[in-house]
Each structure stands twice: as structure tokens, then as C-alpha cells.
Design a protein around this motif. Structure first.
Motif, PDB file in Angstrom:
ATOM      1  N   ALA A 101       6.641 -14.885   0.859  1.00 35.61           N
ATOM      2  CA  ALA A 101       6.217 -14.986  -0.541  1.00 35.61           C
ATOM      3  C   ALA A 101       5.000 -14.106  -0.795  1.00 35.61           C
ATOM      4  CB  ALA A 101       5.908 -16.441  -0.890  1.00 35.61           C
ATOM      5  N   LEU A 102       4.076 -14.061   0.156  1.00 34.71           N
ATOM      6  CA  LEU A 102       2.895 -13.213   0.011  1.00 34.71           C
ATOM      7  C   LEU A 102       3.253 -11.734   0.097  1.00 34.71           C
ATOM      8  CD1 LEU A 102       0.254 -15.204   2.096  1.00 34.71           C
ATOM      9  CD2 LEU A 102       0.311 -14.916  -0.391  1.00 34.71           C
ATOM     10  N   ALA A 103       4.224 -11.396   0.956  1.00 31.37           N
ATOM     11  CA  ALA A 103       4.667 -10.001   1.061  1.00 31.37           C
ATOM     12  C   ALA A 103       5.247  -9.537  -0.268  1.00 31.37           C
ATOM     13  CB  ALA A 103       5.698  -9.861   2.178  1.00 31.37           C
ATOM     14  N   ASN A 104       6.060 -10.387  -0.895  1.00 31.32           N
ATOM     15  CA  ASN A 104       6.628 -10.042  -2.198  1.00 31.32           C
ATOM     16  C   ASN A 104       5.551  -9.964  -3.274  1.00 31.32           C
ATOM     17  OD1 ASN A 104       9.354  -9.760  -1.451  1.00 31.32           O
ATOM     18  ND2 ASN A 104       9.669 -11.968  -1.513  1.00 31.32           N
ATOM     19  N   THR A 105       4.517 -10.780  -3.131  1.00 30.70           N
ATOM     20  CA  THR A 105       3.403 -10.724  -4.077  1.00 30.70           C
ATOM     21  C   THR A 105       2.708  -9.372  -4.010  1.00 30.70           C
ATOM     22  OG1 THR A 105       3.046 -13.118  -3.977  1.00 30.70           O
ATOM     23  CG2 THR A 105       1.185 -11.769  -4.702  1.00 30.70           C
ATOM     24  N   ARG A 106       2.575  -8.800  -2.824  1.00 29.37           N
ATOM     25  CA  ARG A 106       1.987  -7.461  -2.692  1.00 29.37           C
ATOM     26  C   ARG A 106       2.762  -6.455  -3.540  1.00 29.37           C
ATOM     27  NH1 ARG A 106      -0.178  -6.160   3.332  1.00 29.37           N
ATOM     28  NH2 ARG A 106      -0.657  -8.259   4.064  1.00 29.37           N
ATOM     29  N   ALA A 107       4.092  -6.499  -3.410  1.00 24.80           N
ATOM     30  CA  ALA A 107       4.919  -5.561  -4.166  1.00 24.80           C
ATOM     31  C   ALA A 107       4.776  -5.777  -5.663  1.00 24.80           C
ATOM     32  CB  ALA A 107       6.384  -5.712  -3.742  1.00 24.80           C
ATOM     33  N   ARG A 108       4.631  -7.022  -6.086  1.00 22.60           N
ATOM     34  CA  ARG A 108       4.514  -7.306  -7.518  1.00 22.60           C
ATOM     35  C   ARG A 108       3.154  -6.920  -8.070  1.00 22.60           C
ATOM     36  NH1 ARG A 108       7.929 -12.439  -5.900  1.00 22.60           N
ATOM     37  NH2 ARG A 108       9.995 -11.608  -6.402  1.00 22.60           N
ATOM     38  N   LEU A 109       2.119  -7.015  -7.265  1.00 28.12           N
ATOM     39  CA  LEU A 109       0.807  -6.524  -7.689  1.00 28.12           C
ATOM     40  C   LEU A 109       0.854  -5.010  -7.886  1.00 28.12           C
ATOM     41  CD1 LEU A 109      -1.606  -8.588  -5.384  1.00 28.12           C
ATOM     42  CD2 LEU A 109      -1.300  -8.834  -7.858  1.00 28.12           C
ATOM     43  N   ARG A 110       1.570  -4.321  -7.017  1.00 28.23           N
ATOM     44  CA  ARG A 110       1.689  -2.867  -7.141  1.00 28.23           C
ATOM     45  C   ARG A 110       2.485  -2.499  -8.389  1.00 28.23           C
ATOM     46  NH1 ARG A 110       2.683  -2.746  -0.762  1.00 28.23           N
ATOM     47  NH2 ARG A 110       0.542  -2.336  -0.107  1.00 28.23           N
ATOM     48  N   MET A 111       3.549  -3.256  -8.667  1.00 26.56           N
ATOM     49  CA  MET A 111       4.325  -3.002  -9.883  1.00 26.56           C
ATOM     50  C   MET A 111       3.442  -3.147 -11.119  1.00 26.56           C
ATOM     51  SD  MET A 111       5.762  -4.779 -12.636  1.00 26.56           S
ATOM     52  CE  MET A 111       5.965  -6.464 -12.043  1.00 26.56           C
ATOM     53  N   THR A 112       2.629  -4.189 -11.160  1.00 27.13           N
ATOM     54  CA  THR A 112       1.731  -4.417 -12.284  1.00 27.13           C
ATOM     55  C   THR A 112       0.762  -3.247 -12.442  1.00 27.13           C
ATOM     56  OG1 THR A 112       1.865  -6.815 -11.973  1.00 27.13           O
ATOM     57  CG2 THR A 112      -0.002  -5.987 -13.245  1.00 27.13           C
TER      58      THR A 112
END
Length: 262
Positions: free
Chosen positions: A111-122
Motif C-alpha cells: 500500500a505504501l509502495a502504491n502511495t509513492r506512485a500516487r504522490l508522483r502522479m499528483t
């Protein structure tokens, strides 16, 4: 493979799309990997404005070095390319202080790994809005439509996907033609979402050449029963990821209300 013609086709497609959308160009997240290097170079060839963004979050030093090497090379080769860096490590750490981290360790880490990707998308969409740019996706065909090896609303959250109809091997062909730094061409593919040295193959259990083969066989209607040994193992791995990640690769389901109920 007619590499030069494919490059020209993608570049013209990108340029036409941006002009019709009445935007200034593209923003690309650069990771130090082959896909983002090829995508950003293709965007640079359009002559339109290109912003490359490095977004480290506890990133492995080798990833940072390759990303910076590519960004410097690209900005030196193309006057329309600008670079910037957004260190998202403090943002990620702040996020972790505000959410519940209780649970099975593997699940929390994913879940934290996917959060990294979503922070980058933002971050990419912030710069896209700031400079009137399109977010160019960096996924290839095996990742985007085979095993679904990307984060939903993370690196999967883009405006357009210039290399999503190319197998990984074809992306490497373009990389050589486009003069992507040799260090990137030779690097082991890794999504870099865990801050360690694990590769894509470590996570999936099969190499990209193997996955390309499996995708071709699946598209031809083959089943696991048609193979044995390592081929059967790889085919089974491919089908498992393909089925588990259908929710990423298919349109979001919509509950259509019957007309007689409206």
C-alpha cells in the motif's frame, strides 16, 4: 521492426495530439529506467515544451544517478527540454504519520509502495496544470495490457501513452536509436517503489522476454496445458497477473440503472 519509422510516427502522433489539445507540450516523470527515458526523448523530438521531473522517495542511489544523467543529456541535446526535481521523501514520511500502519507487513508495504506512485502522479499533474502540459505515460505494452504492472491512479494516471503499444524489447530498440544513455539501456528493470534493489523480475517471477512470449501465446488462445516445464510456469505467472489486474486494464465499471427505475 522499422524503428526509425516508428519513432517518426510516435513523435508526429504526440505533436498532433498536443496541438489539437491546445497545450504547450508534455511533462514526464523520469525514474532512471528505460521506459521513462524513451518516452521523454520521444516527447523532446516533437519540438514542443518538455518538462522532465525527478521525484525521489527514498530512491536507490543508482536510480537517482541514472535519472540525473538522462535529464542532463536530454536538456543538452534539446533546447525545448527543461528539468526539475521534487524530493517527495518528506511528503511521503509526513503521509505515514497521518495514516494507520497496522496490519500484515507485506500488505502495508505494498500500500505504501502504491502511495509513492500516487504522490508522483499528483506532482506531475501539478506541473502539468502550472505550465499547460500533458502528462505523458511511460508504460509499455507488457506492463499496461499484459500483467498490469503499474499503480492504478499512480503511474497509470496519465493523459496519453506513447509507448503502450510497444513490447519491452521494442522499447529497447527505440532506446538505442534515440541514443538513451548506455547506463539506462543496461540497467536491470525496476519500478523503484520499495527503495531497495529488487527488480521487476524479482517481483513478477518472470523476465520481460518471458512475459512477452506468454502474452503472445495467450493472445493466440493457448492455455497452460499447452506447455510444460519453465514455459508452463511462466505462462501461469502471466495469466495470474493478467487476471488479478484486470481492474486496472479495463474501463471502470458503471452501474447502469434500468430506465424503468428512473
Amino acid at each position: 521492426m522499422q524503428t526509425e519509422k516508428i519513432v517518426d510516427y510516435i513523435v508526429n502522433w504526440l505533436k498532433d495530439y498536443a496541438i489539437n489539445a491546445k497545450v504547450n507540450g508534455f511533462v514526464v516523470g523520469v525514474s532512471g529506467g528505460i521506459d521513462s527515458a524513451v518516452t521523454s526523448t520521444l516527447c523532446a523530438h516533437t519540438g514542443l515544451e518538455v518538462l522532465t521531473v525527478e521525484m525521489p522517495i527514498h530512491q536507490a542511489p543508482s536510480h537517482v544517478t541514472r535519472a540525473q544523467e538522462h535529464m542532463q543529456q536530454l536538456s543538452e541535446r534539446f533546447s525545448n527540454v527543461k528539468t526539475t526535481r521534487a524530493d517527495l521523501t518528506p511528503v511521503f514520511e509526513a503521509f505515514k504519520t497521518e495514516v494507520d500502519l497496522e496490519g500484515e507487513e507485506t500488505t502495508v508495504n505494498m500500500a505504501l509502495a502504491n502511495t509513492r506512485a500516487r504522490l508522483r502522479m499528483t506532482t506531475l499533474y501539478y506541473y502539468a496544470g502550472l505550465h499547460k502540459l500533458l502528462v505523458a505515460g511511460t508504460g509499455n505494452k507488457v506492463e499496461d495490457f499484459g500483467v498490469g504492472f503499474y499503480t492504478k491512479y499512480g503511474d497509470g494516471g496519465v493523459d496519453l501513452s506513447p509507448i503502450a503499444d510497444l513490447m519491452k524489447s521494442e522499447v529497447y530498440n527505440l532506446a538505442a536509436f534515440l541514443k538513451v544513455p548506455q547506463s539506462i539501456q543496461e540497467a536491470v528493470p525496476s519500478d523503484g517503489l520499495f527503495g531497495d534493489a529488487r527488480s521487476d523480475e524479482d517481483q513478477i517471477g518472470a523476465s520481460y522476454p518471458e512475459l512477452e512470449w506468454a502474452m503472445t501465446m495467450a493472445d493466440a488462445g493457448k492455455t497452460a496445458d499447452d506447455f510444460s516445464g519453465r514455459e508452463k510456469e511462466v505462462f501461469t505467472i502471466y495469466k495470474r497477473f493478467n487476471m488479478a489486474n484486470k481492474h486496472k486494464m479495463e474501463p471502470i465499471p458503471i452501474c447502469i440503472i434500468p430506465k424503468n427505475l428512473k
